[in-house]
Design a protein around this motif. Structure first.
Motif, mmCIF file in Angstrom:
data_model
loop_
_atom_site.group_PDB
_atom_site.id
_atom_site.type_symbol
_atom_site.label_atom_id
_atom_site.label_comp_id
_atom_site.label_asym_id
_atom_site.label_seq_id
_atom_site.Cartn_x
_atom_site.Cartn_y
_atom_site.Cartn_z
ATOM 1 N N THR A 25 0.825 -1.215 0.000
ATOM 2 C CA THR A 25 0.000 0.000 0.000
ATOM 3 C C THR A 25 0.857 1.261 0.000
ATOM 4 O O THR A 25 0.635 2.184 -0.802
ATOM 5 N N TYR A 26 1.851 1.290 0.877
ATOM 6 C CA TYR A 26 2.699 2.481 0.960
ATOM 7 C C TYR A 26 3.501 2.686 -0.320
ATOM 8 O O TYR A 26 3.639 3.812 -0.810
ATOM 9 N N ASN A 27 4.013 1.606 -0.881
ATOM 10 C CA ASN A 27 4.840 1.732 -2.076
ATOM 11 C C ASN A 27 4.043 2.146 -3.309
ATOM 12 O O ASN A 27 4.583 2.810 -4.196
ATOM 13 N N VAL A 28 2.777 1.752 -3.385
ATOM 14 C CA VAL A 28 1.941 2.213 -4.490
ATOM 15 C C VAL A 28 1.785 3.734 -4.413
ATOM 16 O O VAL A 28 1.937 4.448 -5.417
ATOM 17 N N ILE A 29 1.492 4.234 -3.208
ATOM 18 C CA ILE A 29 1.376 5.684 -3.019
ATOM 19 C C ILE A 29 2.706 6.369 -3.326
ATOM 20 O O ILE A 29 2.751 7.394 -4.019
ATOM 21 N N GLU A 30 3.782 5.800 -2.820
ATOM 22 C CA GLU A 30 5.117 6.360 -3.016
ATOM 23 C C GLU A 30 5.480 6.416 -4.493
ATOM 24 O O GLU A 30 6.038 7.413 -4.979
ATOM 25 N N ALA A 31 5.160 5.356 -5.223
ATOM 26 C CA ALA A 31 5.488 5.304 -6.655
ATOM 27 C C ALA A 31 4.745 6.388 -7.429
ATOM 28 O O ALA A 31 5.335 7.082 -8.266
ATOM 29 N N VAL A 32 3.450 6.541 -7.153
ATOM 30 C CA VAL A 32 2.645 7.538 -7.859
ATOM 31 C C VAL A 32 3.174 8.946 -7.599
ATOM 32 O O VAL A 32 3.377 9.738 -8.532
ATOM 33 N N VAL A 33 3.433 9.258 -6.323
ATOM 34 C CA VAL A 33 3.915 10.598 -5.968
ATOM 35 C C VAL A 33 5.297 10.854 -6.555
ATOM 36 O O VAL A 33 5.554 11.922 -7.133
ATOM 37 N N ALA A 34 6.208 9.890 -6.428
ATOM 38 C CA ALA A 34 7.587 10.085 -6.887
ATOM 39 C C ALA A 34 7.666 10.240 -8.400
ATOM 40 O O ALA A 34 8.378 11.122 -8.906
ATOM 41 N N ILE A 35 6.961 9.385 -9.135
ATOM 42 C CA ILE A 35 7.028 9.455 -10.593
ATOM 43 C C ILE A 35 6.385 10.740 -11.100
ATOM 44 O O ILE A 35 6.904 11.394 -12.019
ATOM 45 N N ALA A 36 5.269 11.136 -10.477
ATOM 46 C CA ALA A 36 4.616 12.381 -10.876
ATOM 47 C C ALA A 36 5.514 13.584 -10.580
ATOM 48 O O ALA A 36 5.718 14.459 -11.437
ATOM 49 N N ALA A 37 6.072 13.640 -9.364
ATOM 50 C CA ALA A 37 6.945 14.754 -8.996
ATOM 51 C C ALA A 37 8.221 14.748 -9.830
ATOM 52 O O ALA A 37 8.725 15.807 -10.231
ATOM 53 N N GLY A 38 8.747 13.560 -10.107
ATOM 54 C CA GLY A 38 9.962 13.449 -10.910
ATOM 55 C C GLY A 38 9.748 13.902 -12.342
ATOM 56 O O GLY A 38 10.621 14.529 -12.942
ATOM 57 N N THR A 39 8.589 13.589 -12.883
ATOM 58 C CA THR A 39 8.261 14.017 -14.245
ATOM 59 C C THR A 39 8.144 15.536 -14.318
ATOM 60 O O THR A 39 8.667 16.177 -15.246
ATOM 61 N N ILE A 40 7.493 16.128 -13.324
ATOM 62 C CA ILE A 40 7.331 17.587 -13.285
ATOM 63 C C ILE A 40 8.684 18.279 -13.162
ATOM 64 O O ILE A 40 8.953 19.284 -13.829
ATOM 65 N N GLY A 117 9.258 16.075 -3.677
ATOM 66 C CA GLY A 117 10.222 14.982 -3.599
ATOM 67 C C GLY A 117 10.951 14.959 -2.276
ATOM 68 O O GLY A 117 11.174 13.889 -1.685
ATOM 69 N N LEU A 118 11.342 16.135 -1.785
ATOM 70 C CA LEU A 118 12.005 16.215 -0.483
ATOM 71 C C LEU A 118 11.098 15.707 0.632
ATOM 72 O O LEU A 118 11.535 14.958 1.510
ATOM 73 N N ALA A 119 9.826 16.107 0.596
ATOM 74 C CA ALA A 119 8.875 15.670 1.625
ATOM 75 C C ALA A 119 8.671 14.159 1.571
ATOM 76 O O ALA A 119 8.639 13.484 2.609
ATOM 77 N N LEU A 120 8.532 13.614 0.362
ATOM 78 C CA LEU A 120 8.337 12.170 0.206
ATOM 79 C C LEU A 120 9.530 11.393 0.738
ATOM 80 O O LEU A 120 9.372 10.390 1.447
ATOM 81 N N ALA A 121 10.748 11.852 0.412
ATOM 82 C CA ALA A 121 11.948 11.169 0.886
ATOM 83 C C ALA A 121 12.031 11.184 2.404
ATOM 84 O O ALA A 121 12.416 10.187 3.029
ATOM 85 N N ALA A 122 11.657 12.308 3.021
ATOM 86 C CA ALA A 122 11.699 12.420 4.479
ATOM 87 C C ALA A 122 10.708 11.465 5.139
ATOM 88 O O ALA A 122 11.030 10.798 6.130
ATOM 89 N N SER A 161 15.981 6.546 0.100
ATOM 90 C CA SER A 161 15.316 7.749 0.609
ATOM 91 C C SER A 161 16.346 8.748 1.127
ATOM 92 O O SER A 161 16.240 9.962 0.886
ATOM 93 N N ALA A 162 17.341 8.232 1.852
ATOM 94 C CA ALA A 162 18.396 9.109 2.374
ATOM 95 C C ALA A 162 19.204 9.721 1.235
ATOM 96 O O ALA A 162 19.541 10.917 1.258
ATOM 97 N N VAL A 163 19.509 8.903 0.228
ATOM 98 C CA VAL A 163 20.247 9.391 -0.934
ATOM 99 C C VAL A 163 19.440 10.458 -1.663
ATOM 100 O O VAL A 163 19.969 11.512 -2.040
ATOM 101 N N LEU A 164 18.146 10.166 -1.861
ATOM 102 C CA LEU A 164 17.281 11.113 -2.552
ATOM 103 C C LEU A 164 17.175 12.422 -1.770
ATOM 104 O O LEU A 164 17.275 13.511 -2.349
#
Length: 207
Positions: A25-40, A117-122, A161-164
């Motif tokens: 569940t968490y990784n599905v949310i994480e994937a959607v947010v990260a890919i969307a933010a990364g694309t932007i 992205g910073l918020a997601l990594a934290a 996450s720490a690297v990001l």
């Protein structure tokens, strides 16, 4: 009344199932947010982080499939397949991170700042260790190499996450665009090592 060995095993099996469900569940949310933010932001690091989340979902799903078997013998048979899937996901992650890091180092892509992205990594830096350690503890007591291997992949997400967080932060505050890909190459090396362990079925060894 103290629990019997059979009762304890059933309890641990249910615990692993719940932890796997939470990880998916968490990784599905994480994937959607990260890919969307990364694309932007045109951030290969964020997109890579999102794809890592997709790989973690496939790994966790493999463990869930294993533990859906009704008897111990079927679970053991499925475990071999689950370990292969987990190992291949480690290798795929290492390949992607290496290629994208090399592209970033030669200047093929330069990311814009990404507060999302910073918020997601934290957040991931806090959530992932909790899920990983709980699953690893249950997996080791249960003697499940695939559950332990999946927990290691979840812990790898903590490192990513720490690297990001460091990469996006240094890029934002100091303009060090090379920091993220260099650190990511170290993570790729860890992914290869853990992939080898999963492939050999040695995931239950103590670190």
């Amino acid at each position: 009344m103290p629990a019997t060995g059979v009762d304890r095993r059933a309890l641990l099996t249910r615990r692993v199932r719940r932890l796997v469900a939470a990880t998916i569940t968490y990784n599905v949310i994480e994937a959607v947010v990260a890919i969307a933010a990364g694309t932007i932001a045109s951030s290969t690091a964020l997109i890579g982080f999102g794809l890592d989340s997709v790989l973690e979902v496939s790994s966790a799903a493999a463990v869930a499939w294993q533990f859906s078997a009704r008897d111990h013998e079927s679970r053991e048979a499925r475990e071999r397949t689950a370990l292969r899937i987990i190992a291949m996901s480690f290798f795929a992650l290492a390949l992607y991170v290496t290629v994208e890091s090399a592209r970033a180092l030669i200047g093929a892509a330069e990311a814009d700042p990404s507060p999302a992205g910073l918020a997601l990594a934290a957040v991931s830096l806090v959530v992932m260790p909790v899920l990983s350690l709980a699953q690893r503890r249950a997996g080791r007591e249960l003697g499940s190499a695939s559950a332990v291997a999946d927990s290691k992949q979840t812990m790898l997400c903590t490192y990513l996450s720490a690297v990001l967080l460091a990469g996006l932060g240094l890029n934002l505050w100091l303009g060090w665009s090379w920091a993220d890909p260099v650190a990511a190459l170290v993570i790729a090396g860890v992914a290869v090592r853990e992939g080898r362990e999963a492939w050999r079925g040695n995931a239950c060894r103590h670190d």
